[in-house]
Design an enzyme around this catalytic site. Structure first.
Site, PDB file in Angstrom:
ATOM      1  N   GLU A 245      42.097  45.559  17.499  1.00  0.00           N
ATOM      2  CA  GLU A 245      41.789  44.211  17.709  1.00  0.00           C
ATOM      3  C   GLU A 245      40.411  43.822  17.518  1.00  0.00           C
ATOM      4  O   GLU A 245      39.701  44.135  18.521  1.00  0.00           O
ATOM      5  CB  GLU A 245      42.276  43.970  18.976  1.00  0.00           C
ATOM      6  CG  GLU A 245      43.984  44.122  19.360  1.00  0.00           C
ATOM      7  CD  GLU A 245      44.942  43.234  18.576  1.00  0.00           C
ATOM      8  OE1 GLU A 245      44.338  42.350  18.356  1.00  0.00           O
ATOM      9  OE2 GLU A 245      46.097  43.749  18.445  1.00  0.00           O
ATOM     10  N   CYS A 279      37.131  36.199  21.523  1.00  0.00           N
ATOM     11  CA  CYS A 279      37.537  36.564  20.413  1.00  0.00           C
ATOM     12  C   CYS A 279      38.276  35.604  19.650  1.00  0.00           C
ATOM     13  O   CYS A 279      38.355  35.428  18.353  1.00  0.00           O
ATOM     14  CB  CYS A 279      38.393  37.875  20.404  1.00  0.00           C
ATOM     15  SG  CYS A 279      39.785  37.961  21.453  1.00  0.00           S
TER      16      CYS A 279
END
Ligand code: NAD
Length: 498
Positions: A245, A279
């Site tokens: 990720e 993010c």
């Protein structure tokens, strides 16, 4: 983003975390070297026997006890999150609650998603029972970042544990105290269970590297794209499966039929909350020309109300402030207009909101992850141009769309792992939705059924229920008459396109 330069005074043997605002020490832990990491992995491997034997129901109980331990002590946890990471206590609370939602979902749904499934064996193998059983990988090494130090690693830890794996967790060196608190809560909630089911190893990137090279059965990483690439290369040595990720450069699209006030509210929050250190935070915004001025007025009215230190915290990673400054300077040097704030908004450890208009598409502020409370805005001819520019990125983590009528249509055209329509990042708080990126934003998925499945490997079992005399195809005793019958049936079944 480059590899995390730690701000904490790391000695050869001890890691000390600091208060993100004052720089005062928060806690110290011995650094785990490769030998200590190997011991933790070994303990996790032994504990795995019992954890798997417990089965779904008992594992669910253990995970629910862990969730209760976290929620019953949430104020203490949030205070620590605020100190080490810097985010306001309410933001810390929402992070913990969202993590617990995921923990609960993984615990509740693991059996339904992962239970053995019997499948149709096909005509040729009609005498065989075909079963798919999902097996946990074994020991999963989880490596986490500092920006959402609970939510992000939990997206791997909770799903890995619910699927029957044991976990060795290496938190970010900036938020090691938070990582220890989280893992200790599992042990406190489950005193009768062996410690190795979920354990923590401490240290900078080197400790993470040792974990990747330790022989764990899977690596689940959340962090920058640069580190993700290093981890994938190291994991390739043993073909260790990975879920990565990584970073993003998320775009928001504002169509001409958008509710501009609602869009501005969502985009400003997405871009500025957590000091932009998200993010899936919006970093770029494409707005159809006919509504650009009104949208900018709505944005400006909102960012004017934000106060760093109250609305959001400091920049957690001090070196990131330089990246923000470089991107802003580059954008302004290339002719962008500062609609709100500018280079002087950067006063370490805080950065006030910065909104830049008409930033060239090839500047770092548009191409690279800025990870600060900044937003680039560009007017576009139409939604089609907005889609093209949104997709012109090496990243593809998430995205958002604001349109009364065309939301789903625009969402489907975006190259991203997730898209929210008329809301900021809502997918992240819905445990049933898989989460992960495309392109250089990552590999694989956490969360949801896909997340549970990703922490297992299918084991296919074909059990012959009875023999069909004369029909043994996988045998040297096979006869020519059997073969001619197979040929006839095959020609009839597949020889003509319907
Ligand atoms: P980072 O890559 O610097 O560090 C992440 C973790 O990796 C840390 O624990 C670090 O110690 C460890 N590490 C560093 N080098 C390593 C190596 N060679 N081998 C193994 N481990 C190593 O990232 P960061 O600065 O902590 O986090 C911010 C980044 O994370 C941003 O790019 C952000 O977009 C990304 N992020 C992504 C998601 C997502 O879900 N996609 C979520 C949160 C953050």
């Amino acid at each position: 983003m480059t590899e995390t330069p730690t701000t904490a005074p790391v000695s050869a043997t001890m890691l000390t975390t600091v208060d993100a605002v004052s720089g005062e020490p928060v806690g110290s832990w011995p650094i785990d070297d490769a030998a200590a990491v190997a011991t933790a992995v070994e303990r996790a491997r032994s504990a795995g026997l019992l954890w798997r034997e417990l089965g779904f129901t008992e594992r669910k109980r253990a995970l629910r006890r862990w969730a209760a331990q976290i929620i019953n002590n949430v104020d203490e946890f949030c205070a620590l999150i605020s100190t080490e990471n810097g985010k306001p206590a309410d933001d810390a609370y929402l992070e913990v609650v969202t993590a617990v939602e995921h923990l609960n979902w993984a615990a509740e749904n693991a059996q339904k998603v992962l239970k053995p499934k019997t499948v149709w064996p096909g005509l040729m193998m009609a005498n065989v029972e075909a079963v798919i059983e999902q097996r946990p990988h074994g020991v999963v090494g989880v490596i986490g970042p500092w920006n959402y130090p609970v939510y992000t690693p939990n997206g791997s830890i909770a799903y890995a544990l619910a699927a029957g794996n044991t976990v060795v967790f290496k938190p970010s060196e900036l938020t090691t105290g938070i990582g220890h608190w989280f893992v200790d809560a599992f042990a406190k909630a489950n005193p009768a269970l062996p410690l190795g089911i979920l354990s923590v190893v401490t240290g900078p990137g080197e400790t993470g590297r040792a974990l990747v090279e330790s022989g764990v059965d899977m690596i689940a990483f959340t962090g920058s794209t640069a580190t993700g690439k290093r981890i994938m290369a190291a994991a390739a040595q043993r073909l260790t499966p990975v879920v990565l990720e990584c970073g993003g450069k998320d775009a928001a699209i504002v169509a001409e039929d958008a509710d501009l006030a609602a869009a501005a509210d969502a985009i400003v929050w997405s871009a500025m909350a957590n000091s932009g250190q998200t993010c899936v935070g919006t970093e770029r915004c494409y707005v159809v020309d006919s509504v650009l001025d009104d949208f900018l007025a709505e944005v400006t009215a909102r960012v004017r109300e934000l106060t760093p230190g109250r609305s959001y915290g400091p920049m957690t990673l001090p070196s990131q402030i330089d990246v923000v400054a470089e991107h802003v300077d580059d954008a302004l040097a290339q002719g962008a207009t500062a609609v709100f704030g500018g280079a002087d908004s950067i006063r370490a450890p805080f950065v006030s909101p910065i909104v830049l208009l008409d930033v060239p598409e090839d500047s770092t502020a548009v191409r690279e992850e800025t990870f600060g409370p900044t937003l680039t805005v560009r007017g576009v001819r139409d939604v089609e141009e907005a889609i093209r520019l949104s997709n012109a990125s090496r990243y593809g983590l998430a995205s958002s769309v604001f349109s009364r009528k065309r939301g789903m249509e625009i969402a489907r055209a975006l190259r991203a792992g997730a898209t929210s329509v008329n809301s900021p990042a809502s997918y992240a708080a819905i445990p049933a939705l898989p989460f992960g990126g495309v392109g250089e934003s990552g590999v694989g998925r956490i969360h949801g059924a896909a997340g549970l499945l990703g922490f297992t490997r299918p084991h296919s079992i074909a059990r012959q229920r009875f023999a069909i005399p004369g029909m043994a195809l996988q045998s040297f005793a096979r006869t020519q008459s059997t073969m001619s019958m197979v040929r006839k049936i095959t020609a009839r079944r597949f020889g003509r396109a319907k």
